[in-house]
Design an enzyme around this catalytic site. Structure first.
Site, PDB file in Angstrom:
ATOM      1  N   HIS A 139      26.630  53.016  23.041  1.00 47.79           N
ATOM      2  CA  HIS A 139      27.755  52.785  22.132  1.00 47.79           C
ATOM      3  C   HIS A 139      28.868  52.024  22.851  1.00 47.79           C
ATOM      4  O   HIS A 139      29.132  52.257  24.025  1.00 47.79           O
ATOM      5  CB  HIS A 139      28.335  54.114  21.628  1.00 47.79           C
ATOM      6  N   LYS A 166      19.025  53.228  20.017  1.00 52.38           N
ATOM      7  CA  LYS A 166      20.204  53.209  19.147  1.00 52.38           C
ATOM      8  C   LYS A 166      21.293  52.398  19.838  1.00 52.38           C
ATOM      9  O   LYS A 166      21.695  52.727  20.956  1.00 52.38           O
ATOM     10  CB  LYS A 166      20.711  54.628  18.862  1.00 52.38           C
TER      11      LYS A 166
END
Length: 250
Positions: A139, A166
């Site tokens: 992230h 992700k």
């Protein structure tokens, strides 16, 4: 039949509560719209933050959707601020309890990250529903790197042994969104399931578009005002938009 059962997108509803009882209650409310429920362990406080394996087994058995356990550290936008060994321990316990998924950050120290991934690959023990699987995440809450950097992150996630990657960044313009969504082409070439979208107002559209472009899953809040990341839409809103798109395509 739940809305999730009729959906084209795999939707994970992310839940963060300070109290375990409130977390379980929210999970039951969110389940009809969800394919998967993310339990944010880093939001739990006090004794609730130290869940024994027996409590984790009870959660896995009692909640009506597969569970994703996340214990996000402060250095990657979460609330956990303790030692890394203690942060990873409940993820390992959740895998031992038979959860469907855990999320471990790519930037986690390699030995600890590898322990989680190895545990996720282990066959289920007697009585467990499914083997656990690892989402390896990355992230950036400040911006979106260039395309070469983003592609390198995806490759590192696959090389680390992730079942699913992700990659989520903060979007400041449509160009940021397009760079992240374009990663689905690389993921397809690599045969690597990838979650990739952007945070923030500019990135909001990517939370729906990603699944239409081959993304493995998208995330939503249980209700308005309960977002666990900037730009996260309520699950009911996302499902409504999706239903309108599907209806126009019939």
């Amino acid at each position: 039949m739940s809305q999730a059962a009729n959906s084209a997108s795999r939707l994970c509803v992310s839940l963060a509560r300070a109290d375990l009882a409130a977390l379980v209650e929210a999970a039951h409310r969110a389940a009809p719209l969800a394919d998967l429920l993310e339990l944010r362990l880093d939001a739990l406080t006090g004794s609730a933050a130290n869940l024994p394996e027996s409590a984790l087994k009870e959660l896995v058995a009692s909640l009506p959707r597969p569970l994703l356990f996340t214990n996000r550290p402060a250095w990657e936008g979460g609330q956990y601020q303790g030692p890394e060994e203690q942060r990873v321990a409940p993820l390992l316990a959740a895998l031992a309890a038979g959860c469907a998924w855990v999320d471990i950050e790519l930037r986690t120290e390699a030995a600890l990250r590898n322990r989680v991934i190895a545990a996720a690959l282990a066959p289920p023990r007697p009585g467990e529903k499914v083997p656990g699987r690892a989402i390896v995440s990355w992230h950036d809450f400040t911006g979106t790197p260039d395309a070469t950097t983003l592609a390198g992150i995806v490759r590192r996630q696959q090389e680390a042994g992730a079942a699913v990657g992700k990659l989520v960044t903060m979007a400041h313009s449509f160009r940021d969104v397009l760079r992240v969504l374009a990663l689905q082409e690389l993921a397809a070439d690599l045969n690597f399931p990838l979650i990739a979208f952007c945070m923030g107002d500019a990135g909001m559209i990517s939370r729906l578009a990603t699944c239409r472009l081959g993304g493995f899953m998208t995330y939503a809040a249980a209700e308005a005002g309960e977002a666990t990341a900037p730009g996260q839409l309520p699950a009911a809103v996302l499902r409504q938009i999706e239903s309108l798109i599907m209806a126009r395509g019939e």
